[in-house]
Write a protein that holds these residues in place. Structure first.
Motif, PDB file in Angstrom:
ATOM      1  N   ILE A  36      -2.275  14.524   4.250  1.00 55.60           N
ATOM      2  CA  ILE A  36      -1.971  13.254   3.591  1.00 55.60           C
ATOM      3  C   ILE A  36      -1.105  12.466   4.563  1.00 55.60           C
ATOM      4  CG2 ILE A  36      -0.902  12.143   1.588  1.00 55.60           C
ATOM      5  CD1 ILE A  36      -1.391  14.782   0.057  1.00 55.60           C
ATOM      6  N   ILE A  37      -1.728  11.525   5.248  1.00 50.33           N
ATOM      7  CA  ILE A  37      -1.020  10.757   6.272  1.00 50.33           C
ATOM      8  C   ILE A  37      -0.352   9.564   5.598  1.00 50.33           C
ATOM      9  CG2 ILE A  37      -1.214   9.507   8.442  1.00 50.33           C
ATOM     10  CD1 ILE A  37      -3.547  11.242   9.193  1.00 50.33           C
ATOM     11  N   SER A  38       0.954   9.663   5.440  1.00 49.22           N
ATOM     12  CA  SER A  38       1.711   8.671   4.667  1.00 49.22           C
ATOM     13  C   SER A  38       2.622   7.856   5.573  1.00 49.22           C
ATOM     14  CB  SER A  38       2.558   9.375   3.600  1.00 49.22           C
ATOM     15  OG  SER A  38       3.432   8.460   2.966  1.00 49.22           O
ATOM     16  N   ALA A  39       2.602   6.546   5.363  1.00 49.53           N
ATOM     17  CA  ALA A  39       3.436   5.633   6.151  1.00 49.53           C
ATOM     18  C   ALA A  39       4.754   5.317   5.456  1.00 49.53           C
ATOM     19  CB  ALA A  39       2.672   4.344   6.423  1.00 49.53           C
ATOM     20  N   GLN A  40       5.184   6.171   4.530  1.00 46.45           N
ATOM     21  CA  GLN A  40       6.421   5.906   3.773  1.00 46.45           C
ATOM     22  C   GLN A  40       7.610   5.693   4.706  1.00 46.45           C
ATOM     23  OE1 GLN A  40       9.421   7.827   3.112  1.00 46.45           O
ATOM     24  NE2 GLN A  40      10.142   6.285   1.662  1.00 46.45           N
ATOM     25  N   SER A  41       8.402   4.680   4.383  1.00 44.50           N
ATOM     26  CA  SER A  41       9.646   4.440   5.107  1.00 44.50           C
ATOM     27  C   SER A  41      10.579   3.649   4.205  1.00 44.50           C
ATOM     28  CB  SER A  41       9.402   3.663   6.401  1.00 44.50           C
ATOM     29  OG  SER A  41       9.132   2.292   6.134  1.00 44.50           O
ATOM     30  N   GLY A  46       6.438  -2.590   1.077  1.00 46.08           N
ATOM     31  CA  GLY A  46       5.151  -2.019   0.705  1.00 46.08           C
ATOM     32  C   GLY A  46       5.083  -0.516   0.879  1.00 46.08           C
ATOM     33  N   HIS A  47       6.064   0.053   1.586  1.00 49.10           N
ATOM     34  CA  HIS A  47       6.071   1.494   1.848  1.00 49.10           C
ATOM     35  C   HIS A  47       7.169   2.219   1.089  1.00 49.10           C
ATOM     36  CE1 HIS A  47       3.903   1.045   6.004  1.00 49.10           C
ATOM     37  NE2 HIS A  47       3.281   0.425   5.005  1.00 49.10           N
ATOM     38  N   MET A  48       7.968   1.463   0.383  1.00 52.30           N
ATOM     39  CA  MET A  48       9.169   2.013  -0.253  1.00 52.30           C
ATOM     40  C   MET A  48       8.876   3.208  -1.153  1.00 52.30           C
ATOM     41  SD  MET A  48      11.711  -0.193  -2.661  1.00 52.30           S
ATOM     42  CE  MET A  48      12.917   0.546  -3.751  1.00 52.30           C
ATOM     43  N   HIS A  49       7.795   3.142  -1.925  1.00 46.86           N
ATOM     44  CA  HIS A  49       7.473   4.211  -2.864  1.00 46.86           C
ATOM     45  C   HIS A  49       6.200   4.969  -2.485  1.00 46.86           C
ATOM     46  CE1 HIS A  49      10.790   3.226  -5.278  1.00 46.86           C
ATOM     47  NE2 HIS A  49      10.257   2.262  -6.008  1.00 46.86           N
ATOM     48  N   LEU A  50       5.831   4.930  -1.217  1.00 46.85           N
ATOM     49  CA  LEU A  50       4.646   5.676  -0.810  1.00 46.85           C
ATOM     50  C   LEU A  50       4.849   7.180  -0.958  1.00 46.85           C
ATOM     51  CD1 LEU A  50       3.178   3.826   2.316  1.00 46.85           C
ATOM     52  CD2 LEU A  50       2.550   3.614  -0.094  1.00 46.85           C
ATOM     53  N   ASP A  51       6.115   7.623  -0.979  1.00 43.52           N
ATOM     54  CA  ASP A  51       6.355   9.049  -1.219  1.00 43.52           C
ATOM     55  C   ASP A  51       5.861   9.446  -2.614  1.00 43.52           C
ATOM     56  OD1 ASP A  51       8.350   7.492  -2.391  1.00 43.52           O
ATOM     57  OD2 ASP A  51       9.976   8.891  -1.920  1.00 43.52           O
ATOM     58  N   ARG A  52       6.040   8.549  -3.594  1.00 42.15           N
ATOM     59  CA  ARG A  52       5.551   8.826  -4.948  1.00 42.15           C
ATOM     60  C   ARG A  52       4.026   8.824  -4.988  1.00 42.15           C
ATOM     61  NH1 ARG A  52       8.128   5.139  -9.370  1.00 42.15           N
ATOM     62  NH2 ARG A  52       7.060   6.693 -10.677  1.00 42.15           N
ATOM     63  N   ILE A  53       3.417   7.909  -4.235  1.00 38.54           N
ATOM     64  CA  ILE A  53       1.954   7.876  -4.164  1.00 38.54           C
ATOM     65  C   ILE A  53       1.448   9.173  -3.526  1.00 38.54           C
ATOM     66  CG2 ILE A  53      -0.048   6.654  -3.232  1.00 38.54           C
ATOM     67  CD1 ILE A  53       1.453   5.053  -5.334  1.00 38.54           C
ATOM     68  N   ALA A  54       2.095   9.584  -2.435  1.00 35.32           N
ATOM     69  CA  ALA A  54       1.688  10.811  -1.745  1.00 35.32           C
ATOM     70  C   ALA A  54       1.835  12.035  -2.653  1.00 35.32           C
ATOM     71  CB  ALA A  54       2.495  10.994  -0.466  1.00 35.32           C
ATOM     72  N   GLY A 142      -0.388   1.634  -1.360  1.00 26.93           N
ATOM     73  CA  GLY A 142       0.747   1.544  -2.276  1.00 26.93           C
ATOM     74  C   GLY A 142       0.575   0.448  -3.308  1.00 26.93           C
ATOM     75  N   GLY A 143      -0.316  -0.517  -3.013  1.00 25.05           N
ATOM     76  CA  GLY A 143      -0.561  -1.605  -3.952  1.00 25.05           C
ATOM     77  C   GLY A 143       0.316  -2.821  -3.714  1.00 25.05           C
ATOM     78  N   THR A 187       9.521  -7.257  -6.520  1.00 27.81           N
ATOM     79  CA  THR A 187       9.256  -5.824  -6.655  1.00 27.81           C
ATOM     80  C   THR A 187       8.838  -5.253  -5.311  1.00 27.81           C
ATOM     81  OG1 THR A 187       6.864  -5.901  -7.088  1.00 27.81           O
ATOM     82  CG2 THR A 187       8.327  -6.289  -8.969  1.00 27.81           C
ATOM     83  N   CYS A 188       8.774  -3.928  -5.234  1.00 23.15           N
ATOM     84  CA  CYS A 188       8.201  -3.299  -4.050  1.00 23.15           C
ATOM     85  C   CYS A 188       6.691  -3.542  -4.050  1.00 23.15           C
ATOM     86  CB  CYS A 188       8.504  -1.801  -4.053  1.00 23.15           C
ATOM     87  SG  CYS A 188       7.898  -0.947  -5.535  1.00 23.15           S
ATOM     88  N   GLY A 189       6.057  -3.276  -2.909  1.00 23.71           N
ATOM     89  CA  GLY A 189       4.622  -3.490  -2.773  1.00 23.71           C
ATOM     90  C   GLY A 189       4.315  -4.422  -1.617  1.00 23.71           C
TER      91      GLY A 189
END
Length: 555
Positions: A36-41, A46-54, A142-143, A187-189
Motif C-alpha cells: 500500500i503505497i501511501s503519500a501520507q504526510s 490532501g494527505h493529512m488523513h491518508l493514514d486512515r485511508i491506508a 484521499g478525496g 477541511t482536509c482533502g
C-alpha cells in the motif's frame, strides 16, 4: 491465487527471518503481500488523513486474504509551493514518485499494489509506476475537501489567490483578506474545485484503475473509508485473477480518459500527465499527441463547469451522479469505449449501467452542453509550433479572440512585480518565459500571476502566455505549455516588448504578428538564458523532454 515468493523453500529462510523480526506469523507469510503505497504526510491538506485511508485499505486486504504493508511516497503540495522556489520541484517530483514506487515494489516483490494518494503530481507519478510495474493494482485517493463559505458565497483555493490579487489592487482591505484566509479551505482533502488533483482522481475512474466514486467522494465523508475497504478487497480479486494494469490501462483506456477530461473541463495539467501516461503505455506520437487531443475536443462536448470555470464544486458533482454518470452519458453517445476493463473486474459499460444524472444543472445532457467542444484546447501557430494548452471552459467569452501588445518577462517574479504595481493594463498580453521544463527548470505553475490579474479586475481584458504551466485553479485567458519553450530556442524566446500577439482560441491559433523573415532573423541571433541550478534540478533539466511530449525523461 499466487502466494508471495517468500512463502516456501529454504532459499528464502533468511528473508523469512526478517519478516519474523517484523512480528509476522508463518500464516501471514504465506499470503500475497500487498504493498500500500501511501503519500501520507503532515504538510499537505490532501494527505493529512491518508493514514486512515491506508488503514481502511488494509482492512479490506486482510478481509480478502492478503497481507498488507504500508510503504511511503513523497509528495509536494502545489499550493504551498506556489510563488517561490519550491514550485520548481513540483513537476520534477512526478518522476521521483514513479521511480520510488517502482523501487519499493520490485525490491520487496509485492504481489499486488494499492496506490493511496492525492494531489497534483502524486497521482500521475503513481499511474506511471503502475503501468511500468504491471503488478495487479488499484488506486484510491484521499478525496476532495469541501468548498469554503463566506458572505453567502462558496470558496476554494483559487478564491484565496484571487483575493490576494484584489488586496494588492486595493479592492479589499487586510481584514477582508484575513476572512478569506480563514474560510477558503475549511477541511482536509484536495482543493475543492476541478483543479489538477481532482481532475486526475476523476480520470483514474475513466481509466478504470480505481473504483466508482474515487474522484468525487469528499475526504471527510465516511463513504471514503468504505471505498478504501472495497479497494483493498478489489486488489485481492485482481491478484487472484492475475488482472494487471496492462489489461486495464490500455490505449483504449487512455483515450477514454481524454474523453472524460474534455467532458468535465479538467485541469490543463492533465494534458502533461496523459501524455506521460501514454508514453509509459507505449503509445506513439501517431497514437496520442496534442493533435489527437484537439480531435477529441472537437467531438466531446463540455458538460460540467466546475470551479474555477463555474460555481459548482466536486462535492456537487458527487451528488449529481459522479464520474459514473458522466461516463454513462458518453457511452450512450458513442464517445467512450464501454468494453474497456476496470479494476472492478467488469467492463466500464457493466460498471456504470445503472448510473444516472441526478442534477442536470451540474452534469448537463449531451444535447445541451456548456460548449459543443471540450473543456481544453490545443493552440498552434508561429508562436507555438509544437502547441500550447488553454482551459477553454474557464476563459471569458470576450477573450476567446484577442489581440494585444506583448508585455515580456523572463520570470514569474518579474511579471508579478509588474502586475502587482499596476503596470499591466487592459488589452495587454503578458508573456512569461524561461519557465518551461528546461528553462525553469521544473515548469512552475503561474497561479499567482493569473490570480493577480483576475483579482485586479482584468480577467476579461488581459491574456497571459507562458512556456510554464498553470494550476488547475487558474481561470481566464491563460495559455501555457508554449512549445518549443524559450530555453529550447522557441519563438516565445524572441518575442519583443510591444509585439502584437493574436489569440484565436475558437480556431486553435496562437500567433506572433511579426513577419516570418524577421522571426527567423531573431532566432538566428538568439542565445537562450540558462538559469543557474544545482542538485536534482540540474539533472532534471538535462533529462527532461518538451511539454508537448509530457515533460517526461528522454529515453
Amino acid at each position: 491465487m499466487k502466494n508471495n515468493i517468500f512463502a516456501e523453500g529454504t532459499a528464502m529462510s533468511s528473508q523469512r527471518s526478517l519478516f519474523k523480526a517484523l512480528g509476522w506469523t508463518d500464516n501471514e507469510m504465506k499470503k500475497p503481500i500487498i504493498g500500500i503505497i501511501s503519500a501520507q504526510s503532515e504538510i499537505i491538506p490532501g494527505h493529512m488523513h491518508l493514514d486512515r485511508i491506508a488503514e481502511a485499505v488494509k482492512e479490506g486486504v486482510i478481509a480478502a486474504g492478503g497481507k498488507p504493508v504500508v510503504v511511503p511516497s513523497i509528495g509536494v503540495c502545489d499550493g504551498i509551493a506556489m510563488g517561490h522556489e519550491g514550485m520548481r520541484y513540483s513537476l520534477p517530483s512526478r518522476e521521483i514518485i514513479a521511480d520510488s514506487a517502482e523501487i519499493l515494489a520490485r525490491a520487496h516483490a509485492f504481489s499486488g499494489l494499492v496506490f493511496v494518494g492525492n494531489c497534483d503530481k502524486i497521482i500521475p507519478g503513481m499511474l506511471m509506476a503502475a503501468v511500468r510495474l504491471d503488478i495487479p493494482a488499484v488506486f484510491v485517493s484521499g478525496g476532495p475537501m469541501l468548498a469554503g463559505k463566506m458572505h453567502g458565497e462558496r470558496l476554494s483555493l483559487s478564491s484565496m489567490f484571487e483575493a490576494v490579487g484584489a488586496y494588492n489592487a486595493g479592492r479589499i482591505d487586510e481584514d477582508e483578506l484575513g476572512r478569506f484566509e480563514c474560510s477558503a479551505c475549511p477541511t482536509c482533502g484536495s482543493c475543492s474545485g476541478m483543479f489538477t488533483a481532482n481532475s486526475l482522481n476523476c480520470l483514474t475512474e475513466a481509466l478504470g484503475i480505481s473504483l466508482p466514486g474515487n474522484g468525487t467522494i469528499p475526504m471527510v465523508y465516511s463513504a471514503r473509508l468504505a471505498l478504501a475497504k472495497c479497494t483493498g478487497e478489489a486488489v485481492m480479486h485482481l491478484v487472484r485473477e492475475n488482472i494487471r494494469p496492462s489489461d486495464i490501462i490500455t490505449p483504449k483506456a487512455v483515450r477514454n480518459a481524454l474523453a472524460v477530461d474534455m467532458a468535465i473541463g479538467a485541469s490543463s495539467n492533465s494534458v502533461l500527465h496523459l501524455l506521460a501516461l501514454a508514453n509509459e503505455v507505449g503509445m506513439s506520437e501517431e497514437d496520442f499527441s496534442l493533435d489527437i487531443m484537439n480531435e477529441m475536443g472537437s467531438k466531446v462536448p463540455n458538460i460540467c463547469k466546475l470551479a474555477p470555470a463555474g460555481k459548482d464544486y466536486i462535492e456537487d458533482l458527487n451528488e449529481a451522479g459522479g464520474i459514473s454518470a458522466v461516463i454513462k452519458q458518453l457511452i450512450d453517445a458513442g464517445l467512450f469505449e464501454g468494453d474497456a476493463l476496470t479494476a472492478s473486474g467488469v467492463t466500464q459499460a457493466e460498471r456504470v449501467k445503472n448510473a444516472e444524472v441526478l442534477d442536470k444543472n451540474i452534469i448537463r445532457p449531451m444535447d445541451t452542453p456548456y460548449s459543443a467542444k471540450g473543456g481544453l484546447a490545443i493552440l498552434k501557430g508561429n508562436l507555438a509550433r509544437e502547441g500550447a494548452v488553454v482551459k477553454k471552459s474557464a476563459v471569458d467569452k470576450k477573450m476567446l479572440r484577442h489581440s494585444g501588445p506583448a508585455r515580456v518577462f523572463d520570470s514569474e517574479e518579474a511579471a508579478m512585480e509588474a502586475i502587482s504595481t499596476g503596470k499591466i493594463v487592459k488589452g495587454d498580453v503578458v508573456v512569461i518565459r524561461y519557465e518551461g521544463p528546461m528553462g525553469g527548470p521544473g515548469m512552475r505553475e503561474m497561479l499567482s500571476p493569473t490570480s493577480a490579474i483576475v483579482g485586479a479586475g482584468l480577467g476579461a481584458d488581459v491574456a497571459l502566455i507562458t512556456d510554464g504551466r498553470f494550476s488547475g485553479a487558474t481561470r481566464g485567458a491563460a495559455i501555457g505549455h508554449v512549445c518549443p519553450e524559450a530555453a529550447a530556442g522557441g519563438v516565445i524566446g524572441v518575442v519583443e516588448e510591444g509585439d502584437i500577439i493574436d489569440i484565436d482560441i475558437e480556431n486553435n491559433r496562437l500567433d506572433l504578428r511579426v513577419d516570418e523573415k524577421e522571426i527567423e532573423r531573431r532566432l538566428a541571433a538568439f542565445r537562450p538564458l540558462e538559469k543557474p541550478v544545482t542538485g536534482y534540478l540540474k539533472r532534471y533539466r538535462a533529462q527532461v523532454s518538451s511539454a508537448s511530449r509530457g515533460a517526461v525523461f528522454k529515453k
